[in-house]
Scaffold this active site. Sequence first.
Site, mmCIF file in Angstrom:
data_model
loop_
_atom_site.group_PDB
_atom_site.id
_atom_site.type_symbol
_atom_site.label_atom_id
_atom_site.label_comp_id
_atom_site.label_asym_id
_atom_site.label_seq_id
_atom_site.Cartn_x
_atom_site.Cartn_y
_atom_site.Cartn_z
ATOM 1 C CE LYS A 6 6.510 25.410 23.845
ATOM 2 N NZ LYS A 6 7.376 25.483 22.690
ATOM 3 C CG ASP A 26 10.473 27.055 21.947
ATOM 4 O OD1 ASP A 26 10.905 25.907 21.703
ATOM 5 O OD2 ASP A 26 9.342 27.267 22.441
ATOM 6 N N GLY A 68 8.993 21.934 11.154
ATOM 7 C CA GLY A 68 9.602 22.315 12.429
ATOM 8 C C GLY A 68 10.609 21.325 12.999
HETATM 9 P P1 NDP Z 1 0.249 28.257 22.359
HETATM 10 O O1 NDP Z 1 -0.971 27.518 22.746
HETATM 11 O O2 NDP Z 1 1.005 29.010 23.392
HETATM 12 O O3 NDP Z 1 -0.123 29.328 21.198
HETATM 13 C C1 NDP Z 1 -0.952 28.978 20.122
HETATM 14 C C2 NDP Z 1 -0.918 30.062 19.059
HETATM 15 O O4 NDP Z 1 -1.705 29.616 17.950
HETATM 16 C C3 NDP Z 1 -1.529 31.394 19.522
HETATM 17 O O5 NDP Z 1 -0.885 32.444 18.844
HETATM 18 C C4 NDP Z 1 -2.981 31.254 19.052
HETATM 19 O O6 NDP Z 1 -3.620 32.497 18.846
HETATM 20 C C5 NDP Z 1 -2.762 30.560 17.722
HETATM 21 N N1 NDP Z 1 -3.929 29.817 17.259
HETATM 22 C C6 NDP Z 1 -4.485 28.713 17.832
HETATM 23 N N2 NDP Z 1 -5.532 28.296 17.090
HETATM 24 C C7 NDP Z 1 -5.628 29.163 16.043
HETATM 25 C C8 NDP Z 1 -6.517 29.268 14.939
HETATM 26 N N3 NDP Z 1 -7.520 28.392 14.772
HETATM 27 N N4 NDP Z 1 -6.330 30.259 14.054
HETATM 28 C C9 NDP Z 1 -5.308 31.141 14.208
HETATM 29 N N5 NDP Z 1 -4.443 31.096 15.237
HETATM 30 C C10 NDP Z 1 -4.603 30.121 16.143
HETATM 31 O O7 NDP Z 1 1.164 27.191 21.619
HETATM 32 P P2 NDP Z 1 2.751 27.216 21.382
HETATM 33 O O8 NDP Z 1 3.152 28.608 21.091
HETATM 34 O O9 NDP Z 1 3.431 26.474 22.434
HETATM 35 O O10 NDP Z 1 2.870 26.331 20.033
HETATM 36 C C11 NDP Z 1 2.405 26.819 18.796
HETATM 37 C C12 NDP Z 1 2.772 25.830 17.685
HETATM 38 O O11 NDP Z 1 4.180 25.764 17.515
HETATM 39 C C13 NDP Z 1 2.302 24.404 17.969
HETATM 40 O O12 NDP Z 1 1.870 23.836 16.759
HETATM 41 C C14 NDP Z 1 3.577 23.711 18.438
HETATM 42 O O13 NDP Z 1 3.549 22.327 18.160
HETATM 43 C C15 NDP Z 1 4.613 24.403 17.572
HETATM 44 N N6 NDP Z 1 5.944 24.380 18.182
HETATM 45 C C16 NDP Z 1 6.957 23.731 17.525
HETATM 46 C C17 NDP Z 1 8.225 23.739 18.033
HETATM 47 C C18 NDP Z 1 9.327 23.066 17.294
HETATM 48 O O14 NDP Z 1 10.367 22.828 17.890
HETATM 49 N N7 NDP Z 1 9.161 22.804 16.022
HETATM 50 C C19 NDP Z 1 8.548 24.365 19.329
HETATM 51 C C20 NDP Z 1 7.429 25.042 19.903
HETATM 52 C C21 NDP Z 1 6.169 25.028 19.364
HETATM 53 P P3 NDP Z 1 -4.408 33.244 20.050
HETATM 54 O O15 NDP Z 1 -3.362 34.006 20.814
HETATM 55 O O16 NDP Z 1 -5.393 34.113 19.364
HETATM 56 O O17 NDP Z 1 -5.058 32.148 20.889
#
Ligand code: NDP
Length: 305
Positions: free
Chosen positions: A87, A123, A275
């Site tokens: 994104k 979103d 979600g």
């Molecule tokens: P991104 O890859 O942009 O962001 C991932 C986020 O998760 C970052 O804040 C990252 O932290 C954090 N993260 C990843 N791994 C870990 C970990 N092991 N421990 C702690 N934090 C972690 O993904 P998106 O923002 O696009 O999506 C995030 C989630 O939201 C996904 O599961 C996605 O499926 C869900 N989603 C659901 C939607 C819905 O309509 N229900 C819509 C959009 C998303 P850091 O910055 O430190 O890397």
Amino acid sequence: MKTIYTLSDLRDWKKRTRDVTPSIRLGVLGDPVTHSLSPEMQNAALQECDIAQQYAPFQIAPDELETAIRLLGELDFAGLNLTVPHKIAALAFVDEVEERARKIGAINTIVFREGKSLGWNTDGPGFERAIREEFSVDLRDLRILLLGAGGGAGRALAYQCARENCERLVLVNRTFEKAQVLARELAAYFSGPRVLGPEARLEAIRWEESALRTQLGRTDLVINATSLGLAPLDPSPLPHALIAPHHMIYDLICRKAPTRLLAAAAESGARGANGLAMLLHQGALAFELWFDRPAPLAAMRAALG
Ligand code: NDP
């Protein structure tokens, strides 16, 4: 089993999809993408509206994203969705970005029109509708703690909470600096006084149990916008002991089976929701951008089961 396409399929698209009818004109790009329920939901919408097009999943790695978006535009696609982890990166690969999405710094929807790619973010509004539907509350009345504030979805949700003038917003992210940057961006939204006590209305905190414990005592809504929970064996982003009965827990993960976070919420007597409602509403808003007509919400909801 649904077919998942790749960049190599896109390079030879006409041949690879010769026998596919109706033709594929929409899709979601992710890495991973198998978990995405958008194809089921959007194909139900297309059928309900008698639009002779299909929506497909594309497994695209981060270093393939730019080429994939360009090829999809050249192949006359109508539009796309973007999921983890694209994104934020995708913003750089579209011709124009709608103003709110530019501020957020992330897009989840692309519209291809008149030879141009336009980036949007649905979103935030999708999330707001989901919270109202699941918990019968409005964001403006809530003290909110957002886990995963630095990701694409997390940033969109934080902006939505800020625009709705929520009571308090606490930003938490594994990479703390991203939460700090976001807090600086949002500061102006929280400059006004509100009724609740002396605490700051906007804070970025480190992902540490003691800091979380302090904040959770004065939190109504906890949001998991991290990708923790996408894999069934992922740990819960919050220790069980920190969840209290007064909490509402919204986990962006779209799985019917409860994530560890939602299972912990249920055991603690807290209200929780997955979600799916957000997926529905952000997807409906994307459909309306692609086709300029109301989305068939009932058919889309039914497809999510
Ligand atoms: P991104 O890859 O942009 O962001 C991932 C986020 O998760 C970052 O804040 C990252 O932290 C954090 N993260 C990843 N791994 C870990 C970990 N092991 N421990 C702690 N934090 C972690 O993904 P998106 O923002 O696009 O999506 C995030 C989630 O939201 C996904 O599961 C996605 O499926 C869900 N989603 C659901 C939607 C819905 O309509 N229900 C819509 C959009 C998303 P850091 O910055 O430190 O890397």
